[in-house]
Design an enzyme around this catalytic site. Sequence first.
Site, PDB file in Angstrom:
ATOM      1  N   LYS A  88      25.062   2.712 -17.149  1.00 28.31           N
ATOM      2  CA  LYS A  88      23.619   2.813 -16.925  1.00 28.31           C
ATOM      3  C   LYS A  88      22.890   1.930 -17.938  1.00 28.31           C
ATOM      4  CE  LYS A  88      20.424   6.595 -15.916  1.00 28.31           C
ATOM      5  NZ  LYS A  88      20.113   7.982 -16.257  1.00 28.31           N
TER       6      LYS A  88
HETATM    7  C1  E4P Z   1      18.132   9.807 -14.205  1.00 29.81           C
HETATM    8  O1  E4P Z   1      18.898   8.908 -14.111  1.00 29.81           O
HETATM    9  C2  E4P Z   1      16.971   9.796 -15.103  1.00 29.81           C
HETATM   10  O2  E4P Z   1      17.356   9.574 -16.408  1.00 29.81           O
HETATM   11  C3  E4P Z   1      16.210  11.066 -14.961  1.00 29.81           C
HETATM   12  O3  E4P Z   1      16.103  11.387 -13.591  1.00 29.81           O
HETATM   13  C4  E4P Z   1      14.879  11.091 -15.659  1.00 29.81           C
HETATM   14  O4  E4P Z   1      14.207  12.266 -15.287  1.00 29.81           O
HETATM   15  P1  E4P Z   1      12.912  12.825 -16.066  1.00 29.81           P
HETATM   16  O5  E4P Z   1      11.768  11.947 -15.764  1.00 29.81           O
HETATM   17  O6  E4P Z   1      12.744  14.209 -15.504  1.00 29.81           O
HETATM   18  O7  E4P Z   1      13.249  12.820 -17.523  1.00 29.81           O
END
Ligand code: E4P
Length: 219
Positions: A88
């Site tokens: 990622k």
């Molecule tokens: C997923 O890959 C993201 O890091 C995540 O969905 C972020 O979510 P949030 O905005 O609730 O922190």
Amino acid sequence: MKFFIDTANLAQIQEAQDLGVLDGVTTNPSLMAKEGITGKEAILQHYKNICEIVDGDVSAEVIATDFQGMIREGEELYALCPQQIVVKIPMIKEGIKAIKYFTDRGIRTNCTLVFSAGQALLAAKAGATYVSPFIGRLDDISTDGLSLIEDIRQIYDNYSFETEILAASVRHTMHIMECAKIGADVITAPLSAILGLLKHPLTDAGLAQFLADYNKGNK
Ligand code: E4P
């Protein structure tokens, strides 16, 4: 449509896996910290634990923001479980270069922190496996997160990009349903939002009535 769970909580990951509909897991440094997982060794071990629970893709995020650092960290993360780990990488200039580097070597990537269709176009050009538009965070600033998913869907379809749209920052069950209608390839959501799909008061009332009637006749 793939279902990923958006957490580093092992009990919740196990619960979603046991449901039988889980296709993968996404994490980020904040989700790790929330579970008290800190320090490089503990984080790497936690990714291994997650990979043992699930069969599908596990997004593991780099911390470095320079190209060489992202490559070094990404290769280390990938080596933990090459079949499952998706590296990622944040949507920054160095990140796009890193995505291209990994794409050329057959290592899958998830481009994170995407908030515009232009960013998503760039991620697809670099060959990202997944692009993660954060719909909840856009909603938080009075911008329609779901219309971003629509825009990316249209652009990717126009040019047959293979990058999968991974709707992230999903906050509730309706987000999942709207993403399904638009045609997002994947949603990553908290367990509560996934379990919310189960709920309907008429199901509960109907089941209660069936059981009551059965019990009347079987006393
Ligand atoms: C997923 O890959 C993201 O890091 C995540 O969905 C972020 O979510 P949030 O905005 O609730 O922190």
